[in-house]
Design an enzyme around this catalytic site. Structure first.
Site, PDB file in Angstrom:
ATOM      1  N   GLU A 207       1.124  -1.410  -0.168  1.00  0.00           N
ATOM      2  CA  GLU A 207       0.090   0.538  -0.034  1.00  0.00           C
ATOM      3  C   GLU A 207       1.015   1.226   0.513  1.00  0.00           C
ATOM      4  O   GLU A 207       1.385   1.291   0.876  1.00  0.00           O
ATOM      5  CB  GLU A 207      -1.032  -0.087   1.272  1.00  0.00           C
TER       6      GLU A 207
ATOM      7  N   LYS B 156      -2.766  -0.853  14.168  1.00  0.00           N
ATOM      8  CA  LYS B 156      -2.452   0.262  14.998  1.00  0.00           C
ATOM      9  C   LYS B 156      -2.532  -0.205  15.988  1.00  0.00           C
ATOM     10  O   LYS B 156      -4.055  -0.124  16.937  1.00  0.00           O
ATOM     11  CB  LYS B 156      -2.303   0.821  14.199  1.00  0.00           C
TER      12      LYS B 156
HETATM   13  N1  PSU Z   1       0.079   1.073   8.758  1.00  0.00           N
HETATM   14  C1  PSU Z   1       0.963   1.448   9.049  1.00  0.00           C
HETATM   15  N2  PSU Z   1       0.800   2.628   8.713  1.00  0.00           N
HETATM   16  C2  PSU Z   1      -0.153   3.112   7.716  1.00  0.00           C
HETATM   17  C3  PSU Z   1      -1.292   3.000   8.038  1.00  0.00           C
HETATM   18  C4  PSU Z   1      -1.330   1.443   8.054  1.00  0.00           C
HETATM   19  O1  PSU Z   1       2.338   1.201   9.659  1.00  0.00           O
HETATM   20  O2  PSU Z   1      -0.377   4.858   7.980  1.00  0.00           O
HETATM   21  C5  PSU Z   1      -2.515   3.063   7.231  1.00  0.00           C
HETATM   22  C6  PSU Z   1      -3.299   2.226   5.883  1.00  0.00           C
HETATM   23  O3  PSU Z   1      -3.124   2.689   4.649  1.00  0.00           O
HETATM   24  C7  PSU Z   1      -4.822   2.153   7.048  1.00  0.00           C
HETATM   25  C8  PSU Z   1      -5.166   2.955   7.649  1.00  0.00           C
HETATM   26  O4  PSU Z   1      -5.770   1.420   5.733  1.00  0.00           O
HETATM   27  O5  PSU Z   1      -3.973   3.845   7.779  1.00  0.00           O
HETATM   28  C9  PSU Z   1      -5.938   3.366   7.867  1.00  0.00           C
HETATM   29  O6  PSU Z   1      -6.496   4.549   8.158  1.00  0.00           O
HETATM   30  P1  PSU Z   1      -8.218   4.350   8.544  1.00  0.00           P
HETATM   31  O7  PSU Z   1      -7.605   4.710  10.021  1.00  0.00           O
HETATM   32  O8  PSU Z   1      -8.669   6.566   8.275  1.00  0.00           O
HETATM   33  O9  PSU Z   1      -9.310   3.614   8.111  1.00  0.00           O
END
Ligand code: PSU
Ligand code: MN
Length: 309
Positions: A30, A164
């Site tokens: 990604e 996370k």
């Molecule tokens: N994992 C990481 N760093 C990130 C993300 C995931 O180590 O920045 C990103 C991914 O792209 C994931 C997104 O899909 O954060 C989720 O964002 P949100 O909580 O707004 O859905």
């Protein structure tokens, strides 16, 4: 105006197209973690290192992003430069892809949209850092990442270090269960905590090697659409100090709240705050865990290519 390629028809780099045509292993990566999760300019070196880790695992890397309305699976170096350098690059989940396609916009793809585009291109293994999930206080804010529902309907293996740790991890695991997303630990039934090895939650199942992970995915594909999450913990001696972890996360969440950050800005804000508050310690651990996941994903893709479902 003629719309650009619809999201279901991504453009493949020649290396990725050749590998897929020959049945060689490919791993999707990604771009949101590069553009919005890691600070510039460190993100550019990390992008190369992650691709190299996929190759070390035995597969071809396919970093995914949308450029001028066109979804790309496999980026050339100059295209990765663009993703890593542009401070205004959009963050695109699944719901944003049609807007980007129709209006010719560029953006980095999250877990949800990367998984969708990977599947559309025929790439079934995907590596990231940590999944999005249920945010703390989600019962008030309704903030739950679109990653979860996307994984319930997209047939990919996702290698991650859990979700996370800024999130409500037990609630996220409950939602993954409700959504029938298969979750296995890699060599453990302890669910990893992203920056730390142990999130405090446990899993029912574990696999011991890439071949077992590939076999679980093959069985899932025969059964029903949906993802297999392979949760790959950092070794204890590489994790962030758990005391520092708990302190900086509490501070970062309080700062996000005080700044009134909402919606898709929350995750990038909190990650950036953590990198600063820990003086780079969370950044180093974040990059390290992504590299480990990329290498394992390469090995799982190689195992799948060796015994296709
Ligand atoms: N994992 C990481 N760093 C990130 C993300 C995931 O180590 O920045 C990103 C991914 O792209 C994931 C997104 O899909 O954060 C989720 O964002 P949100 O909580 O707004 O859905
Ligand atoms: Mn959100």
């Amino acid at each position: 105006m003629t719309p650009a390629n619809p999201p279901s028809r991504p453009v493949l780099s020649s290396e990725v197209a050749d590998a897929l045509a020959a049945g060689r292993p490919v791993v999707a990566l990604e771009s949101t973690l590069l553009a919005h999760g890691l600070p510039r300019p460190d993100n550019r070196a990390a992008a190369d290192d992650v691709e190299a880790a996929v190759r070390a695992g035995g597969a071809v890397p396919a970093t995914i992003a949308v450029l001028d309305g066109v979804p790309h699976v496999g980026l050339k170096p100059a295209e990765i430069d663009r993703v890593c350098a542009d401070p205004d690059l959009a963050k695109l989940g699944v719901r944003d892809l049609p807007v980007a396609a129709a209006l010719g916009l560029s953006g980095a793809t999250t877990v949800s949209s990367t998984a969708l585009l990977a599947e559309a291109a025929g790439v079934t293994v995907f590596a990231t850092g940590g999944l999005g999930g249920v945010h703390r206080l989600a019962s008030e804010t309704f903030d739950e990442s679109a990653d979860l529902t996307a994984l319930s309907r997209t047939s990919v293996v996702v290698v991650c270090a859990g979700v996370k740790s800024i999130l409500d991890v037990p609630a996220t695991l409950e939602r993954l269960e409700s959504l029938s997303v298969t979750v296995v630990g890699y060599g453990t039934t302890t669910f990893p905590g992203f920056y730390v090895a142990d999130s405090g939650s446990t899993l029912d199942w574990s696999v011991t090697d890439p071949e077992q992970a590939a076999a679980v995915f093959a069985a899932r594909r025969r059964l029903a659409p949906g993802a297999v999450v392979v949760a790959n913990p950092l070794p204890a001696d590489e994790q962030l100090d758990p005391v520092l972890h708990d302190r900086v996360i509490a501070d970062a969440l309080a700062a996000a709240d005080a700044a009134g950050v909402r919606g898709k800005g929350v995750t990038p804000f909190v990650l950036d705050h953590l990198h600063r508050a820990s003086e780079g310690a969370t950044l180093a651990v974040n990059v390290r865990l992504v590299l480990r996941n990329a290498e394992l994903a390469g090995r799982i893709a190689a195992a799948l290519a060796a015994s296709p479902a």
